[in-house]
Design a protein around this motif. Structure first.
Motif, mmCIF file in Angstrom:
data_model
loop_
_atom_site.group_PDB
_atom_site.id
_atom_site.type_symbol
_atom_site.label_atom_id
_atom_site.label_comp_id
_atom_site.label_asym_id
_atom_site.label_seq_id
_atom_site.Cartn_x
_atom_site.Cartn_y
_atom_site.Cartn_z
ATOM 1 N N ALA A 102 0.843 -1.213 0.040
ATOM 2 C CA ALA A 102 0.035 0.249 -0.034
ATOM 3 C C ALA A 102 0.995 1.371 -0.098
ATOM 4 O O ALA A 102 1.836 1.296 0.764
ATOM 5 C CB ALA A 102 -0.920 0.076 1.191
ATOM 6 N N PRO B 119 -5.053 -1.280 -1.058
ATOM 7 C CA PRO B 119 -5.545 -2.778 -1.165
ATOM 8 C C PRO B 119 -6.880 -3.029 -1.918
ATOM 9 O O PRO B 119 -6.796 -4.136 -2.723
ATOM 10 C CB PRO B 119 -5.867 -3.310 0.343
ATOM 11 C CG PRO B 119 -4.931 -2.326 1.028
ATOM 12 C CD PRO B 119 -4.911 -0.912 0.367
ATOM 13 N N THR C 136 -6.542 -3.957 -5.758
ATOM 14 C CA THR C 136 -5.993 -5.388 -5.934
ATOM 15 C C THR C 136 -7.190 -5.693 -7.112
ATOM 16 O O THR C 136 -8.495 -5.870 -6.921
ATOM 17 C CB THR C 136 -6.019 -6.111 -4.605
ATOM 18 O OG1 THR C 136 -4.934 -5.854 -3.880
ATOM 19 C CG2 THR C 136 -5.749 -7.567 -5.335
ATOM 20 N N SER D 145 -0.840 -5.298 -1.000
ATOM 21 C CA SER D 145 -0.701 -5.688 0.199
ATOM 22 C C SER D 145 -0.909 -4.445 1.191
ATOM 23 O O SER D 145 -0.174 -3.535 1.044
ATOM 24 C CB SER D 145 0.301 -6.584 0.476
ATOM 25 O OG SER D 145 1.489 -5.768 0.428
ATOM 26 N N SER D 146 -1.617 -4.648 2.377
ATOM 27 C CA SER D 146 -1.682 -3.769 3.546
ATOM 28 C C SER D 146 -0.579 -3.667 4.365
ATOM 29 O O SER D 146 0.390 -4.494 4.426
ATOM 30 C CB SER D 146 -3.053 -3.850 4.024
ATOM 31 O OG SER D 146 -3.154 -5.210 4.885
#
Length: 127
Positions: A14, A93, A96, A126-127
Motif C-alpha cells: 500500500a 489494497p 487489487t 498488500s496492506s
C-alpha cells in the motif's frame, strides 16, 4: 485483427506505485489502427463485476477516471508507440484486481462498446 498485450502488474505494498502498459498491434478489416481507437483500462476483482477505471480519447485530449481512482491514477497514450499507460500512485489494497486494457471506436465507459481486449495483468496491493 487488433491485439492488446498488458504488462507491468505485480505485487506491491500500500502506498506504492505501478505503471501498466498496453501495447497494441494489428488493424481491423477496415484498416483502423491503435491511433484511431479510444482506449480504456478496466479492472475486475474476485467476485466483482468488471469496472471502468479510466479512458482516453484517440487523440488523448479527453480522459475519464472513476471516482475511486481520481487523483491517484493517470491514463496516457503514445500513438507513435501504439501504447497506452496507466500510472497508478498511492495504491490501496482495494485496487487489487486483474487490470485489462481495451479498445473502442468511441470514447465511452460502457464495457459493451469495447471490441478488443487484452488478456489482463494482475495487480495485488498488500496492506
Amino acid at each position: 485483427q487488433v491485439q492488446l498485450v498488458e504488462s507491468g502488474g505485480g505485487l506491491v505494498q500500500a502506498g506504492d506505485s505501478l505503471r501498466l502498459s498496453c501495447a497494441a498491434s494489428g488493424r481491423t478489416a477496415s484498416g483502423r489502427t491503435f491511433s484511431r481507437f479510444a482506449m480504456g483500462w478496466f479492472r475486475q476483482a474476485p467476485g466483482k463485476e468488471r469496472e471502468c477505471v479510466a479512458t482516453i480519447s484517440w487523440i488523448g485530449g479527453n480522459t475519464y477516471y472513476a471516482d475511486s481512482v481520481k487523483g491517484r491514477f493517470t491514463i496516457s497514450r503514445d500513438n507513435a508507440k501504439n501504447t497506452v499507460y496507466l500510472q497508478m500512485n498511492s495504491l490501496k489494497p482495494e485496487d487489487t484486481a486483474v487490470y485489462y486494457c481495451a479498445a473502442s471506436n468511441t470514447f465511452t465507459t460502457d464495457l459493451a462498446r469495447y471490441d478488443y481486449w487484452g488478456q489482463g495483468t494482475q495487480v495485488t496491493v498488500s496492506s
